[in-house]
Every structure is written in structure tokens, then in C-alpha cells.
Design a protein around this motif. Structure first.
Motif, PDB file in Angstrom:
ATOM      1  N   PHE A 239      57.760  14.883   8.541  1.00 26.27           N
ATOM      2  CA  PHE A 239      59.061  15.555   8.579  1.00 26.27           C
ATOM      3  C   PHE A 239      59.942  14.943   9.671  1.00 26.27           C
ATOM      4  O   PHE A 239      61.130  14.667   9.460  1.00 26.27           O
ATOM      5  N   VAL A 240      59.363  14.705  10.844  1.00 27.60           N
ATOM      6  CA  VAL A 240      60.108  14.107  11.959  1.00 27.60           C
ATOM      7  C   VAL A 240      60.519  12.679  11.616  1.00 27.60           C
ATOM      8  O   VAL A 240      61.648  12.260  11.891  1.00 27.60           O
TER       9      VAL A 240
ATOM     10  N   ALA B  63      54.060  17.624   9.733  1.00 24.65           N
ATOM     11  CA  ALA B  63      55.115  17.690  10.750  1.00 24.65           C
ATOM     12  C   ALA B  63      55.567  16.296  11.164  1.00 24.65           C
ATOM     13  O   ALA B  63      56.761  16.042  11.347  1.00 24.65           O
TER      14      ALA B  63
ATOM     15  N   ALA C  60      61.490  20.190  14.048  1.00 23.94           N
ATOM     16  CA  ALA C  60      60.191  20.384  13.392  1.00 23.94           C
ATOM     17  C   ALA C  60      59.399  21.480  14.089  1.00 23.94           C
ATOM     18  O   ALA C  60      58.767  22.323  13.425  1.00 23.94           O
TER      19      ALA C  60
END
Length: 335
Positions: free
Chosen positions: A135-136, A132, A157
């Protein structure tokens, strides 16, 4: 003087809270007995104690209380850093979607059985949390992304990983597994022991020391990235290091005990109101106050309903929601 008084008071309160936490349970244990068991184990005394009582104190309740203390310290510390970096009083450790990612990783281990038993629940949660965070970082353009873009990326996310978690749980067809997952998602210190304490103590300790090295930098971030850059701060590097530290601390905590909300939101505000905004004092104050708050919340989770343990996230939400409402009210009046 205010910081010294707060630190001394917090340390005394933390010691008393840990003693209370060890004494609460189906087997009540007086504070004097807890102290005797501790000094016996450290070799300071040799007072005979019931073996069962000593085992309950040392191998179960004391480790649980100490893990709760360091988890509270880590979440509060992360919240203070993010509120400064993002210049948002409502920022907290889960704003980067780390909690949602950890939940997805844990659910993948529990329900889908990924790893074929070779990967533990904590390891799966940590991998999900790290995914996560990556991804951010990608969505917010890494160190070049501003505060608003980072928050929006974190929201995206969280929604994505929460949706994946919900899909896995609802399609599993196993009601007992779904209940276990939901209880874990709300936070629990029931399964932590000394190995977890060692890990979280090292991670949070290193995080605190590293963040204190950036205390002056965090002060400048409170006035914006451009002001920080004009004062000679390498904004990109500082953001990367500080976001990385909060991500590692939060991911470690969530992978151990699940998602525990509001600690990283309310504790920095309380500490800031007591000693001011300077991070050299604010960060250790947040760690101490967060530790006391989390230990007391764990005590409340076991004491509110006889012979039943509430998820720790329920207790922190009962305290956090009114405080959150107060923050929103003050922001509205300030506007």
C-alpha cells in the motif's frame, strides 16, 4: 579502534545479557548451570544436570533470549537504513506502516478466525505487514517517490490499518480476545521457541549481509537522492532493495513477537554517536547494540514486577520516550 572496542564490548555484554536472561524467572538458574547445560547439549561435557532445569534452559529461556537478540538486531538495523534513506533522524522501522498492517493481520486471525485454523497468527501478521508495505509503495509511487512522500504514505497506511484493527477489536464482543490482542500488540517473547529463532536468525543474517553490500550507497543517500545519482548510484533500484529488506525484516519480527517500538529509533543514534556515520561500521554496530538492548529489555520485563511479565513494548517505551525527547530537543537547538 572505536569500532573494534564497541564490537568486542557488545559481544561480551550480549553473552552476559543472555546468561542473565536465562537465569531470570520463577526458577532461578546460576550462570554456571546455564553454561553446563549448553556444553552438555553441544557434546563438549557430560555433567549430570536436573532434567527439568536443563529443559527450562534449552527449550524455553535460551531460545527466548536468542530470538530477542536477533529481533533487536533486526529492528536497529532497519532503523539505521531508514534514517539514511529518508534523511530523517526520527525515522524507524514502523514508519512504513508495517507494524499496523501486521496488527491487522493478527487480529483478523485471532478474532475473525480467517483461514479457518489453517493460517497461523504469525502468517496472518506477515500477510498484513506485506499488504501495508505494498500500500505504501503504491501510494508513494514506488521507487520514484521521494523521502517526504514515502513518510506521508507510511503515516496514511498506519492510520488506515490501525483504524481497521481498532474496529475489529471493539466490535468483537469478546473481552478476553481483546485483551489477548492488546498484549500481543505491545510485544511479547513468551511464545517463541527454536523454530522462530531459526527463521529470524536467517532473515536478519541475510539482511545484514545484503545491507553491508549497500553500505557505500547508504553513505551517499545521507546527502540526498540527487547527490547519490550524481555519484553513479541507481537510486530507484537501491531504494527498492533497501526498502524491501527493511520490510521483510520488520514484518518477520512483528509477526513473531508483536510491535516493539523505539528500538529502531534510539539504537542507531546511540551507535552513530559512538563510532560515526559510516555505514560499513554503523550497521554491524547497530545490530550488536540492538541485540544487547533487546535482551536486557526482556530481562527487565520479567524482573520489574515479581511473578508478572510486562509487555516488552512497555519497557522499550520507558527507555525510548526520554531518548526520543532528547533527540527532539537537540534538533530544535540545531535549528
Amino acid at each position: 579502534m572505536a569500532f573494534a572496542a564497541l564490537a568486542a564490548g557488545s559481544l561480551v555484554a550480549l553473552a552476559l545479557a543472555i546468561g542473565l536472561s536465562v537465569g531470570i524467572g520463577d526458577l532461578p538458574i546460576p550462570l554456571a548451570t546455564t553454561w553446563t547445560a549448553l556444553t552438555n547439549r553441544l557434546g563438549w561435557t557430560a555433567v549430570p544436570l536436573d532434567r527439568i532445569t536443563e529443559t527450562v534452559i534449552w527449550d524455553y529461556r535460551l531460545s527466548r533470549a536468542l530470538v530477542a537478540a536477533f529481533c533487536g538486531a533486526g529492528l536497529a538495523l532497519s532503523g539505521a537504513i531508514l534514517q539514511s534513506l529518508l534523511r530523517n533522524p526520527l525515522a524507524e522501522p514502523y514508519v512504513l506502516g508495517i507494524s499496523a498492517g501486521a496488527s491487522t493481520g493478527a487480529v483478523a486471525i485471532i478474532i475473525l478466525g480467517l483461514g479457518a485454523g489453517a493460517v497461523s497468527l504469525s502468517a496472518g501478521a506477515f500477510v498484513g505487514a506485506f499488504a501495508a508495505f505494498c500500500f505504501v509503495a503504491l501510494l508513494s509511487n514506488g521507487t520514484r517517490g521521494g523521502a517526504d512522500r514515502t513518510i506521508l504514505a507510511g503515516v496514511a497506511a498506519s492510520q488506515l490499518f490501525n483504524a481497521v484493527t481498532a474496529y475489529i477489536v471493539t466490535t468483537s464482543g469478546n473481552a478476553q480476545q481483546a485483551r489477548d490482542v492488546m498484549f500481543w500488540l505491545l510485544g511479547s517473547f513468551g511464545g517463541v521457541r527454536w523454530p522462530e529463532f531459526t527463521l529470524v536468525a536467517v532473515i536478519v543474517g541475510i539482511g545484514l549481509v545484503a545491507c553491508l553490500c549497500y553500505a557505500t550507497t547508504l553513505d551517499t543517500f545521507s546527502f540526498g537522492d540527487q547527490t547519490a545519482a550524481s555519484l553513479g548510484v541507481d537510486v530507484g533500484k537501491a531504494r527498492m532493495v533497501l526498502f524491501g529488506l527493511t520490510a521483510v525484516m520488520t514484518a518477520t519480527i512483528v509477526s513473531m513477537v508483536g510491535s516493539i517500538g523505539f528500538v529502531g529509533l534510539i539504537v542507531p543514534h546511540a551507535a552513530r554517536a559512538l563510532i560515526g556515520p559510516l555505514h560499513l561500521r554503523l550497521l554491524p554496530a547497530c545490530a550488536l547494540v540492538g541485540a544487547v538492548f533487546m535482551v536486557l529489555a526482556d530481562v527487565a520485563s520479567r524482573a520489574l514486577i515479581p511473578h508478572q511479565v510486562l509487555p516488552i513494548g512497555v519497557v522499550t517505551a520507558l527507555v525510548g520516550v526520554p531518548f526520543f525527547s532528547l533527540i527532539l530537543y537537540r534538533l530544535q537547538r540545531a535549528a
